[in-house]
Design a protein around this motif. Structure first.
Motif, PDB file in Angstrom:
ATOM      1  N   LYS A  17       1.448  -1.615   0.253  1.00  0.00           N
ATOM      2  CA  LYS A  17      -0.206  -0.202   0.229  1.00  0.00           C
ATOM      3  C   LYS A  17       0.818   1.503  -0.206  1.00  0.00           C
ATOM      4  N   LEU A  20      -0.271   4.210   4.736  1.00  0.00           N
ATOM      5  CA  LEU A  20      -0.945   3.179   5.858  1.00  0.00           C
ATOM      6  C   LEU A  20      -0.997   4.371   7.449  1.00  0.00           C
ATOM      7  N   ASN A  23      -0.541   2.189  12.737  1.00  0.00           N
ATOM      8  CA  ASN A  23      -0.351   1.145  13.741  1.00  0.00           C
ATOM      9  C   ASN A  23      -0.361  -0.129  12.654  1.00  0.00           C
ATOM     10  N   GLU A  24      -0.323   0.414  11.423  1.00  0.00           N
ATOM     11  CA  GLU A  24      -0.351  -0.458  10.235  1.00  0.00           C
ATOM     12  C   GLU A  24       0.860  -1.059  10.138  1.00  0.00           C
ATOM     13  N   ARG A  25       1.087  -2.281   9.262  1.00  0.00           N
ATOM     14  CA  ARG A  25       2.618  -2.845   8.679  1.00  0.00           C
ATOM     15  C   ARG A  25       2.324  -2.822   7.163  1.00  0.00           C
ATOM     16  N   LYS A 113      -8.834   1.271  12.778  1.00  0.00           N
ATOM     17  CA  LYS A 113      -9.125  -0.570  12.440  1.00  0.00           C
ATOM     18  C   LYS A 113      -7.576  -1.041  11.640  1.00  0.00           C
ATOM     19  N   PRO A 114      -6.488  -2.062  12.184  1.00  0.00           N
ATOM     20  CA  PRO A 114      -5.364  -1.614  11.444  1.00  0.00           C
ATOM     21  C   PRO A 114      -5.743  -2.939  10.165  1.00  0.00           C
ATOM     22  N   SER A 115      -5.080  -2.443   9.239  1.00  0.00           N
ATOM     23  CA  SER A 115      -5.576  -2.994   8.218  1.00  0.00           C
ATOM     24  C   SER A 115      -4.859  -5.183   7.664  1.00  0.00           C
ATOM     25  N   ASP A 116      -3.681  -5.264   9.150  1.00  0.00           N
ATOM     26  CA  ASP A 116      -3.528  -6.420   8.804  1.00  0.00           C
ATOM     27  C   ASP A 116      -4.776  -6.325  10.387  1.00  0.00           C
ATOM     28  N   GLN A 117      -5.739  -6.445  10.480  1.00  0.00           N
ATOM     29  CA  GLN A 117      -6.729  -6.572  11.278  1.00  0.00           C
ATOM     30  C   GLN A 117      -8.110  -7.085  11.315  1.00  0.00           C
TER      31      GLN A 117
END
Length: 574
Positions: A17, A20, A23-25, A113-117
């Motif tokens: 991406k 971001l 708190n995202e990866r 809501k982080p993308s990895d969640q």
């Protein structure tokens, strides 16, 4: 570096991406199509390496051509907000050093809501959008606007299927769908981001009232494939499938009324840009011969939504009901073409008869002004035929007096000795005529009995009455189709026109532009039974199918008989 042909070496950096939250990866892949050595990654300034480098290799043979891919993957966590540059990485392939291109990454504040969640539904919500694009939000009444429905899909997901849930009804609009020939994906942007989009539906609308009008939303059920972030044994992405309902949302347009200032007398609601002509097939003829006068409007605008002006003709010219002709096609720009009324005129007497000029007014939404077009006067010269008494009546009573001159035996003396004979008086009572009139009612009694029995027999013949009624309706509505039996194209065109003319006569509305589902709904509202509705719709489907499929004479005869029966059944219920 990018490949230009099948033998070129490619080495590129791919980001999961470009933007971001803190708190995202971020996943970074360095992908090459040849094996190499001495891979040198960038320093990832502004990020912390959570995982990597991990290697994946895939190789395959397709039609004798080898496909190879090798990648080095990193999972990064941002350490601060801001704009960061992931610099070049390098690798040695075949003795040459190749470098990837640097890429920009934006890190924002932490997201809820982080993308990895995020679940597959969450990802689909963010990457799938249905948009209704309206050509004009403030049209005039009866001015054409277009609505194009586009489904925007992010490159991060893919759509495998969709089906409509709720189609708009377009209340207070005249509407016509424009067929979408093929669903082809195109590149575009949505809210500044690169997306692919597909045009699903196009419709032309003509607002029929002024004020704020709502366009109901189109809703779809879409099957979406969302990447899970995991990879299979061969390094390919693993996808999760989910169904999402997307809607274009209610749209409101502000329809402006047509201005009253400067509105011409006789204005009948025409809106657009038109030409107007009045022509005759000839201007000289003999009495009892015929000519055709054509009143035609052509151009661009609401051609199907106004009434043509009518000519005013002298009483000595017999005029028949006009034949209406419509050559209109509807595109994304609205209706274009022409409409006309053709009058058959038959003069009864010799003389010259003027057809007075006819005026046609329309409102041009581009210039926002009314325009009035007037035809020229046309003089019909009837060369041979009887003279009308009114054509030779002198309106001056003085000049009509003439001297009376006696010639020959025009005037005789009154006889002084007339030869008169008396006439006998005949009385009706007791005469032969009296007795004949007296016996006449007695003679009519047997005839009345025979007639009554015949009427009862006809009334009791249910099957015969049904046939006679069907034949009567068939002669009224299907005469043109019967003449074309054996000629497939002409027969089914005439049959379809007859079916719509019947509905127009019974329901008082024009149904030729309606879909079969709409017609079935109208008939159901009139409490027509399902069998009759199904037969009527089946006939319309046969008329459409006949344009593309061969039909035998037997099939045409069968469809003619079915049409006669369906019209008869429907006529009993309407």
């Amino acid at each position: 570096m990018s490949a230009q042909d099948g033998n070129s070496v490619t080495f590129e950096m791919k980001l999961s991406k470009p933007k971001l939250g803190l708190n995202e990866r971020l996943r970074v892949d360095f992908v090459m199509n040849r094996d190499g050595d001495n891979f040198n990654p960038p320093d990832f300034n502004g990020f912390r390496v959570i995982m990597g480098p991990s290697q994946s290799i895939s190789s395959s043979w397709i039609n004798g051509v080898r496909s190879y891919s090798k990648s080095y993957s990193y999972t990064l966590a941002p350490t601060a907000k801001g704009n960061f540059t992931i610099k070049q990485a390098s690798i040695v392939i075949g003795g040459q050093t190749y470098k990837s291109l640097a890429k920009e990454v934006e890190v924002t504040s932490a997201v809820d809501k982080p993308s990895d969640q995020m679940t597959a539904d969450d990802v689909a919500d963010e990457n799938l959008h249905l948009v209704a694009e309206i050509s004009k939000l403030d049209p005039f009444m009866n001015e054409a606007i277009t609505v194009v429905y586009k489904l925007y899909v992010s490159p991060n997901i893919s759509v495998s299927n969709y089906q409509p849930l709720d189609n708009p009804t377009y209340n207070n609009f005249w509407s016509q769908d424009i067929k979408v020939s093929s669903l082809s994906a195109q590149n575009g942007t949505y809210q500044g981001k690169p997306y692919r989009y597909v045009i699903l539906k196009r419709v032309v609308l003509y607002p029929q009232k002024s004020g704020k009008l709502e366009i109901e939303p189109l809703s779809l059920d879409v099957t979406v494939d969302v990447p899970t972030g995991r990879r299979d044994f061969f390094g390919g992405n693993i996808y999760a499938s989910t169904n999402k309902t997307v809607s274009a949302g209610n749209r409101t347009i502000n329809v402006k009324p047509l201005p009253l200032a400067g509105q011409p007398n006789g204005f009948n609601g025409a809106v657009g840009d038109f030409d107007f002509t009045v022509t005759t097939s000839k201007t000289s003829l003999n009495a009892t011969e015929s000519l055709q006068a054509t009143v035609e409007v052509s151009g661009k605008g609401n051609l199907k939504l106004f009434k043509l002006p009518e000519p005013e003709l002298p009483s000595a010219l017999e005029v028949y009901e006009p034949e209406f002709t419509e050559g209109v096609r509807t595109t994304l720009n609205g209706m274009q073409g022409k409409v006309s009324n053709q009058y058959t005129i038959v003069p009864a007497f010799r003389g010259k008869y003027p057809i007075a000029p006819i005026s046609f007014s329309f409102f041009n939404p581009t210039t926002e002004k009314y325009t009035t077009l007037t035809s020229d006067e046309i003089v019909i010269n009837v060369l041979e035929g009887p003279l009308s008494g009114t054509n030779h009546t002198d309106t001056n009573p003085v000049s009509s007096k003439q001297s009376v001159i006696a010639t020959g035996n025009q005037f005789n003396f009154i006889k002084l000795s007339p030869n008169l004979t008396s006439k006998s008086v005949t009385y009706f009572f007791g005469s032969t005529s009296f007795y004949l009139w007296l016996l006449c009612p007695l003679l009519l009694i047997p005839l009345a009995i025979v007639f009554r029995k015949k009427s009862d027999a006809i009334a009791g013949d249910v099957a015969g009455n049904k046939v006679r009624r069907a034949n009567k309706l068939a002669r009224k509505y299907l005469s043109a189709a019967k003449k074309q039996l054996g000629n497939k194209d002409s027969f089914y065109v005439a049959l379809e026109r007859a079916l719509h003319n019947y509905l127009k006569a019974k329901l008082k509305i024009e149904t030729s532009e309606f879909s079969k589902d709409k017609i079935a709904e109208l008939l159901a509202q009139k409490q027509i039974d399902e069998t009759t509705i199904s037969g009527f719709i089946a006939l319309l489907q046969n008329c459409e199918a006949a344009r593309y499929s061969p039909f035998s004479d037997v099939q045409m005869q069968s469809d003619y008989e079915k049409a006669s029966e369906v019209i008869s059944q429907m006529d009993k219920q309407l």
